[in-house]
Design an enzyme around this catalytic site. Sequence first.
Site, short mmCIF file in Angstrom:
data_model
loop_
_atom_site.label_atom_id
_atom_site.label_comp_id
_atom_site.label_asym_id
_atom_site.label_seq_id
_atom_site.Cartn_x
_atom_site.Cartn_y
_atom_site.Cartn_z
N ASN A 63 9.38 21.45 -46.29
CA ASN A 63 8.93 22.23 -45.14
C ASN A 63 9.99 23.31 -44.90
O ASN A 63 11.03 23.04 -44.32
CB ASN A 63 8.78 21.33 -43.91
CG ASN A 63 8.40 22.12 -42.67
OD1 ASN A 63 8.00 23.28 -42.77
ND2 ASN A 63 8.50 21.49 -41.51
N TRP A 64 9.68 24.51 -45.36
CA TRP A 64 10.67 25.60 -45.25
C TRP A 64 10.79 26.12 -43.82
O TRP A 64 11.70 26.88 -43.52
CB TRP A 64 10.27 26.75 -46.16
CG TRP A 64 10.52 26.53 -47.61
CD1 TRP A 64 10.81 25.36 -48.26
CD2 TRP A 64 10.48 27.54 -48.63
NE1 TRP A 64 10.96 25.57 -49.60
CE2 TRP A 64 10.75 26.91 -49.85
CE3 TRP A 64 10.23 28.91 -48.62
CZ2 TRP A 64 10.79 27.61 -51.06
CZ3 TRP A 64 10.26 29.61 -49.82
CH2 TRP A 64 10.55 28.96 -51.02
N LYS A 65 9.83 25.82 -42.98
CA LYS A 65 9.80 26.36 -41.61
C LYS A 65 9.89 27.90 -41.66
O LYS A 65 9.35 28.49 -42.60
CB LYS A 65 10.91 25.75 -40.77
CG LYS A 65 10.97 24.23 -40.89
CD LYS A 65 11.88 23.59 -39.91
CE LYS A 65 12.00 22.12 -40.25
NZ LYS A 65 12.63 21.34 -39.19
N SER B 26 16.07 14.56 -41.36
CA SER B 26 17.43 14.60 -41.95
C SER B 26 17.53 13.80 -43.24
O SER B 26 18.56 13.19 -43.52
CB SER B 26 18.46 14.12 -40.92
OG SER B 26 18.46 14.98 -39.80
N GLY C 160 16.29 17.65 -38.10
CA GLY C 160 17.28 18.72 -38.01
C GLY C 160 18.54 18.33 -37.27
O GLY C 160 19.34 19.19 -36.90
N GLU D 125 7.70 20.22 -34.08
CA GLU D 125 8.03 21.55 -33.54
C GLU D 125 6.77 22.23 -33.00
O GLU D 125 6.83 22.97 -32.01
CB GLU D 125 8.73 22.40 -34.61
CG GLU D 125 10.15 21.90 -34.84
CD GLU D 125 10.71 22.14 -36.22
OE1 GLU D 125 10.17 22.97 -36.98
OE2 GLU D 125 11.71 21.47 -36.57
N HIS E 51 3.31 18.77 -36.75
CA HIS E 51 4.77 18.73 -36.81
C HIS E 51 5.33 18.74 -35.38
O HIS E 51 4.77 19.41 -34.50
CB HIS E 51 5.31 19.92 -37.61
CG HIS E 51 6.75 19.78 -37.95
ND1 HIS E 51 7.74 20.07 -37.04
CD2 HIS E 51 7.37 19.33 -39.06
CE1 HIS E 51 8.92 19.82 -37.59
NE2 HIS E 51 8.72 19.37 -38.82
N GLY F 246 13.02 19.04 -44.55
CA GLY F 246 13.24 20.35 -43.92
C GLY F 246 14.45 21.03 -44.51
O GLY F 246 14.42 21.59 -45.61
N GLY F 247 15.59 20.94 -43.80
CA GLY F 247 16.80 21.67 -44.19
C GLY F 247 17.19 21.53 -45.66
O GLY F 247 17.51 22.53 -46.32
N GLU G 200 7.96 11.13 -38.80
CA GLU G 200 9.16 11.93 -38.53
C GLU G 200 9.65 11.65 -37.12
O GLU G 200 9.18 12.29 -36.16
CB GLU G 200 8.83 13.41 -38.65
CG GLU G 200 8.33 13.82 -40.03
CD GLU G 200 8.65 15.27 -40.30
OE1 GLU G 200 9.30 15.54 -41.30
OE2 GLU G 200 8.27 16.14 -39.49
C1 PEP Z 1 11.01 18.55 -40.87
O1 PEP Z 1 11.12 19.54 -40.15
O2 PEP Z 1 9.89 18.18 -41.24
C2 PEP Z 1 12.23 17.86 -41.23
C3 PEP Z 1 12.13 16.65 -41.70
O3 PEP Z 1 13.42 18.54 -41.05
P1 PEP Z 1 14.88 18.06 -41.49
O4 PEP Z 1 14.74 17.47 -42.87
O5 PEP Z 1 15.68 19.31 -41.48
O6 PEP Z 1 15.31 17.04 -40.50
#
Ligand code: PEP
Length: 258
Positions: A9-11, A220, A180, A104, A102, A241-242, A174
């Site tokens: 997930n590049w956001k 994370s 994040g 967010e 998601h 994500g990150g 999640e």
């Molecule tokens: C996400 O946004 O779906 C996610 C899992 O982010 P991160 O891995 O950065 O916690």
Amino acid sequence: MKQKIIAANWKMNKTLPEAVQLIEQVSDYIMTKRLRFMDENVLVVLALPYVYLYEALYITRNVPHLALAAQNCYTERKGAFTGEISAEMLQSIGTEYVIIGHSERRNYFQEDNETLLKKVDMALEYDLRPIFCVGEQLNERMEDRHFHVIQKQLKDSVFHLPETDFANVAIAYEPVWAIGTGKTASPIQADRMHQFIRSEIRNNYSEKTACNTSILYGGSCNAANARELFSKNDIDGGLIGGASLNAADFEKIIESLY
Ligand code: PEP
């Protein structure tokens, strides 16, 4: 065999040249590992900003075990909704998956379970496979309400689907407090919730559908903790994500699946 999925997930990250470079790096990596991917039934999904999807589809057209996703879609088919993107538009360019729900989107854009139900229905109407996200806030876990929260999110937004449609849905657990933040759910915490989600699917549908549904962990997840998380029976991959923004890190996470 159940599909193992690693979804990036590049956001809202990357410029076009950066995006092209990363898509090419991931594609090259998959090409070198494709036999392994076939044996292990692994699929890599890249959830990109809308504006890069068309270019990405061209770059990845000959790459097996790779699918593209949008990070969202709108609740309506078409019309005067300035700035929105429909499921039909995504289907028309060849997108296969869409992330829905998601945290967010739930938190910053006030998307509630009812809105998410509409998005799930719209996605399936246009043959997009939803990666449907569920997760509890930290206070909900502290108050021991996390199972109830996840149960309600599933019931309100996806369990209305007929079984044949639900078969096209992947679930991503999640925990919001882990996204994040660098705080990962422990493999035991994550596995317990994944077992719970699978039992809810079993109760609502059938043993077969429960076994076949891919349930991903997100929050994370990184190259250092992925292997232990993925070693759990009910964790079928990750939504990253990150750590998906860097090819080397992302590849290490994929490698943790096998
Ligand atoms: C996400 O946004 O779906 C996610 C899992 O982010 P991160 O891995 O950065 O916690």
